[in-house]
Every structure is written in structure tokens, then in C-alpha cells.
Design a protein around this motif. Sequence first.
Motif, PDB file in Angstrom:
ATOM      1  N   ALA A   1      -6.676  52.858  15.741  1.00  0.00           N
ATOM      2  CA  ALA A   1      -5.932  51.728  16.286  1.00  0.00           C
ATOM      3  C   ALA A   1      -5.031  51.108  15.235  1.00  0.00           C
ATOM      4  O   ALA A   1      -5.236  51.263  14.029  1.00  0.00           O
ATOM      5  CB  ALA A   1      -6.910  50.683  16.816  1.00  0.00           C
TER       6      ALA A   1
ATOM      7  N   ALA B   1     -11.252  54.645  17.527  1.00  0.00           N
ATOM      8  CA  ALA B   1      -9.863  55.036  17.727  1.00  0.00           C
ATOM      9  C   ALA B   1      -9.044  54.682  16.491  1.00  0.00           C
ATOM     10  O   ALA B   1      -9.365  53.749  15.761  1.00  0.00           O
ATOM     11  CB  ALA B   1      -9.296  54.317  18.950  1.00  0.00           C
TER      12      ALA B   1
ATOM     13  N   THR C   1      -1.887  51.858  11.171  1.00  0.00           N
ATOM     14  CA  THR C   1      -3.219  52.137  11.686  1.00  0.00           C
ATOM     15  C   THR C   1      -4.242  52.075  10.556  1.00  0.00           C
ATOM     16  O   THR C   1      -3.894  52.177   9.371  1.00  0.00           O
ATOM     17  CB  THR C   1      -3.295  53.518  12.349  1.00  0.00           C
ATOM     18  OG1 THR C   1      -3.074  54.524  11.349  1.00  0.00           O
ATOM     19  CG2 THR C   1      -2.264  53.643  13.463  1.00  0.00           C
TER      20      THR C   1
ATOM     21  N   THR D   1      -4.469  51.757  22.224  1.00  0.00           N
ATOM     22  CA  THR D   1      -5.823  52.287  22.399  1.00  0.00           C
ATOM     23  C   THR D   1      -6.765  51.322  23.111  1.00  0.00           C
ATOM     24  O   THR D   1      -7.936  51.627  23.285  1.00  0.00           O
ATOM     25  CB  THR D   1      -6.445  52.641  21.032  1.00  0.00           C
ATOM     26  OG1 THR D   1      -6.492  51.468  20.216  1.00  0.00           O
ATOM     27  CG2 THR D   1      -5.634  53.714  20.327  1.00  0.00           C
ATOM     28  N   SER D   2      -6.287  50.152  23.530  1.00  0.00           N
ATOM     29  CA  SER D   2      -7.178  49.159  24.131  1.00  0.00           C
ATOM     30  C   SER D   2      -7.715  49.655  25.473  1.00  0.00           C
ATOM     31  O   SER D   2      -7.099  50.480  26.154  1.00  0.00           O
ATOM     32  CB  SER D   2      -6.435  47.839  24.320  1.00  0.00           C
ATOM     33  OG  SER D   2      -5.315  48.010  25.166  1.00  0.00           O
TER      34      SER D   2
ATOM     35  N   TRP E   1     -14.029  60.642  24.905  1.00  0.00           N
ATOM     36  CA  TRP E   1     -13.241  61.722  25.507  1.00  0.00           C
ATOM     37  C   TRP E   1     -14.150  62.854  25.956  1.00  0.00           C
ATOM     38  O   TRP E   1     -13.881  63.514  26.977  1.00  0.00           O
ATOM     39  CB  TRP E   1     -12.193  62.214  24.515  1.00  0.00           C
ATOM     40  CG  TRP E   1     -11.273  61.114  24.111  1.00  0.00           C
ATOM     41  CD1 TRP E   1     -11.197  60.478  22.900  1.00  0.00           C
ATOM     42  CD2 TRP E   1     -10.328  60.447  24.942  1.00  0.00           C
ATOM     43  NE1 TRP E   1     -10.260  59.486  22.928  1.00  0.00           N
ATOM     44  CE2 TRP E   1      -9.715  59.432  24.161  1.00  0.00           C
ATOM     45  CE3 TRP E   1      -9.930  60.607  26.275  1.00  0.00           C
ATOM     46  CZ2 TRP E   1      -8.722  58.608  24.670  1.00  0.00           C
ATOM     47  CZ3 TRP E   1      -8.949  59.764  26.782  1.00  0.00           C
ATOM     48  CH2 TRP E   1      -8.360  58.787  25.982  1.00  0.00           C
TER      49      TRP E   1
ATOM     50  N   GLU F   1      -5.969  53.350  28.715  1.00  0.00           N
ATOM     51  CA  GLU F   1      -6.953  54.368  28.335  1.00  0.00           C
ATOM     52  C   GLU F   1      -8.033  54.529  29.399  1.00  0.00           C
ATOM     53  O   GLU F   1      -8.765  55.511  29.394  1.00  0.00           O
ATOM     54  CB  GLU F   1      -7.616  53.982  27.007  1.00  0.00           C
ATOM     55  CG  GLU F   1      -6.689  53.998  25.803  1.00  0.00           C
ATOM     56  CD  GLU F   1      -6.531  55.378  25.205  1.00  0.00           C
ATOM     57  OE1 GLU F   1      -7.156  56.325  25.727  1.00  0.00           O
ATOM     58  OE2 GLU F   1      -5.776  55.511  24.236  1.00  0.00           O
TER      59      GLU F   1
END
Length: 458
Positions: A136, A134, A113, A73-74, A323, A32
Motif C-alpha cells: 500500500a 498489500a 509504497t 488496495t483498500s 487472493w 478490491e
Amino acid sequence: MSIDAAIRALAPVLGDRLSLSKSDLAAHGQSETHFAPTPPDAVAYPRNTKEVSTIVKICSEHSCPVIGYGAGTSLEGHTLAIQGGITIDFRDMANVIEVQPEDMCVRVGPGITREALNEDLRATGLFFPVDPGANASLGGMASTRASGTTAVRYGTMRDNVMALEVVLADGRIIRTGSAARKSSAGYDLTALMVGAEGTLGLITELTLKLQGQPEATAAATCAFGTINAAVDAVTATIAMGIPMARIEFLDAASVAAVNAYSSTAYPETPHLMVEFHGTDASVAEQAERFAEIAEDFGSTSFEWASKTEDRNRLWHMRHHAYWAILASRAGATAIVTDVCVPMSRLAQAVQETQADIDASSITAPILGHVGDGNFHAILLIDPDNAEERQVAQDLSARMAKRALDMSGTITGEHGVGMGKLTYMADEHGAGWDVMGQIKRAMDPHNILNPGKIVRSNG
């Protein structure tokens, strides 16, 4: 080490659930943030714990690295196969196994998730509170000891994982913890695995604490003239014992990025985003007390969001702030910092960080979960500009040193991965060597996510 031999041995076991597709490998070799793509040699898709055990046994026999993978997502390169090997993707172990409403806990597979779990729980009146932003996977969240926007009230993954099923480096399957709310029966193996980033074992099942859905919820944004005023308001709120469910900080640059990305029109000054959970009466009281504190510190606007859709819109913007910040500079990547300090040092830490950024040649918006002293600077760089990368790395190192000097930590929630290895000796001293000893004892062939958390020869 023979990765090819491991792949040949796994092929008849998994069939088409062992992927050698270039696109699949590339997708599992991305980060990411700023790390270079590092694809694995194969991707395995197990469906149950027994298959995970079989995969790990075969990889152990061939000294082949094994890397667990959830939603990817890390932010610190945790899932990159830096020594090659097999990525185990838990997408097919994304189930709710059992809800135990009377005990307020749930058993789940590692690939589910947090959003999918809470959707499944809606009819029960319960929810899982840890929200890292996120969407995750819960196995990944446990592996990095994640927290997020609600940690100020509900705690981190450390506080919300009750028990685990784990596959060890030799393929053995163990269970740690229980559904009981406490235990003093020996070493706390659950705590050992939560935050181990897949270096000691692969999580194949989790038992998690649940909370009752609040009767009432209210959220608000408030603008301040300076960073210091906003952070001082946070410190005063916590000191007053007001039970905030969330209290988030965005500096002026972060707000500007969010405005551009989400077509909003917030004043481009430092902001707090807050949320209260409880009864109608308690939420009203908490909100009134916080509004008084914010006003005392010069809050210039206060916008409430009590409708569900308005609150969701607010937190959607906050969750997408990273983002938005990336989009504020075309083509940029980011080095993401993640320090956490005692609340008494928070204002000083943020102020000194901002001064460092202002004196540098790069842009680095600041935001974070300031209710527990955790904040981030998003250090924007041109990925092809070595000078900018060095400036960002120097800023990150100064933030880490500052946090440690203030009795804080180099990472409040993102974990170590590859990105924070260079700071571990400074934080832990001889304790880092002890981590290496534990790693060698549990994973003598160093096949589980090698190159993460402990020294490279760990």
C-alpha cells in the motif's frame, strides 16, 4: 455542484495530467472487494503540494467532490467516487524527501509504497515496520490507520506517524506534529488526520518513525488440531510477555487455499505463523519459549525458516492468502470482515464466528493478526447471487455486534469507508454525531471523499 465546470477549470492547470480516459477512470473506480465499480469523472496527477492545493481550491469553488488515491488496495470502498468528482492520484508524489537517521525518522511523499520506502532505507540500517500485507501507499495507510502483521510489536500507523502536511477542504496547507518524539502543544491534529480516510484533508507529506533492522530474525509455522488450540496458544504467548514480531492465524480452509494457490503442502489444519526479531540470543530464547507453549497446546508440526529467502517465501504466502482464498472459488468476490476484540475474548470470538459460518450456506475462511485480537473472515459470494450476499452481510453484522458486545471494535485496521457505515452508530453512539460536526466544520461543502465515515448528510 458543477463537476464539469471544475474539470474545465483544472484542464489548463494540469494539462495532460488531468485524465478523462475511460480506461483511467475505470481503473480508479474499482474496489478490491464486493463493491460495484464507481469511476470518477476525471483523474488528476499532481506533482507537489502546491498543485494539490490548487486542485482542491478549484473543486471547492465548484462544490466538486475530491477523492484521494494511493495504491488502491483498500477493502471498504474508500476510494470510490460515489458522488462523482475528481480523483487525485498521488503516484507522482512517491518520493523519499529526507532521511534523518540520528532521529530515526523519514519524510516521504504520500504516494510511495512501504516496500519502496524500505528498499530505499536498506543502506541505512533502518526500516519502516508497519506491514498491512498489500504493498500500500503510505498516504493511504495513514488515511485508513492501517496496521497488519507486525502491529503486535511495532504498533499501527497511529503509533508511527509523527507529523503530516495536509491540504484542507478550502485549499489551505497545514503542518501537524513535528519530528520531536512527544508534544503537548494543543489539539493532536496528526491523530485527527490519521484514520480520517481523506474526509478532513488530503495528506501530501508524512514524517514517519523508523526502527533499527534487527540483528537476527527467525520465523516458523506450526499446525494445531483445532482453532481453539491455536488461538489459546496465542493468548498464552502474549500473556507470557514473549515479544513476538508477528503472530498470524490461518484456519484449515485458509491453509487449503494457500496450498492450492502457492503449491505448498502444509497440513490442512489451523496454523500459526510467527516471527521473532532481536539478537541471536534473544531470538533463540523467544523461539524456544514459544515452541514450548505451542507444544503444550498440541502443536503437531513446527517448521523453522531462518534463511531470508525462506522467511520471505513464508510471508509472501501469508500476504497473498486473500487472493488464494478468492481463487478457491472461481468467479467469487468477497465481503471482508475486520473485527478486533480484547485478547481475553479472542478465543470465544473466533469460536463463535466459526460456528456461525458452519451454520451458514457460504464458505468463509478465517485468518488474522491474532497477536492483537484482530481477525478476518473472508465471506465468499457469487457477486450475482442476492441470497448469498444477504447471508454474508448477516454474518458480517453478527461479527460486528459480537465484537462490540466484547468491548471490541468493528474494524481493527481496514477502516470504515462505505462498508462499515451501518455499524458506526452502534460503536460510537453520540460520538458519531461529533465526527459529523467536525466534518461539517472542516469541510462545509462536503467535497472531501463524501459518503465515507460519517453520515451521508455529514
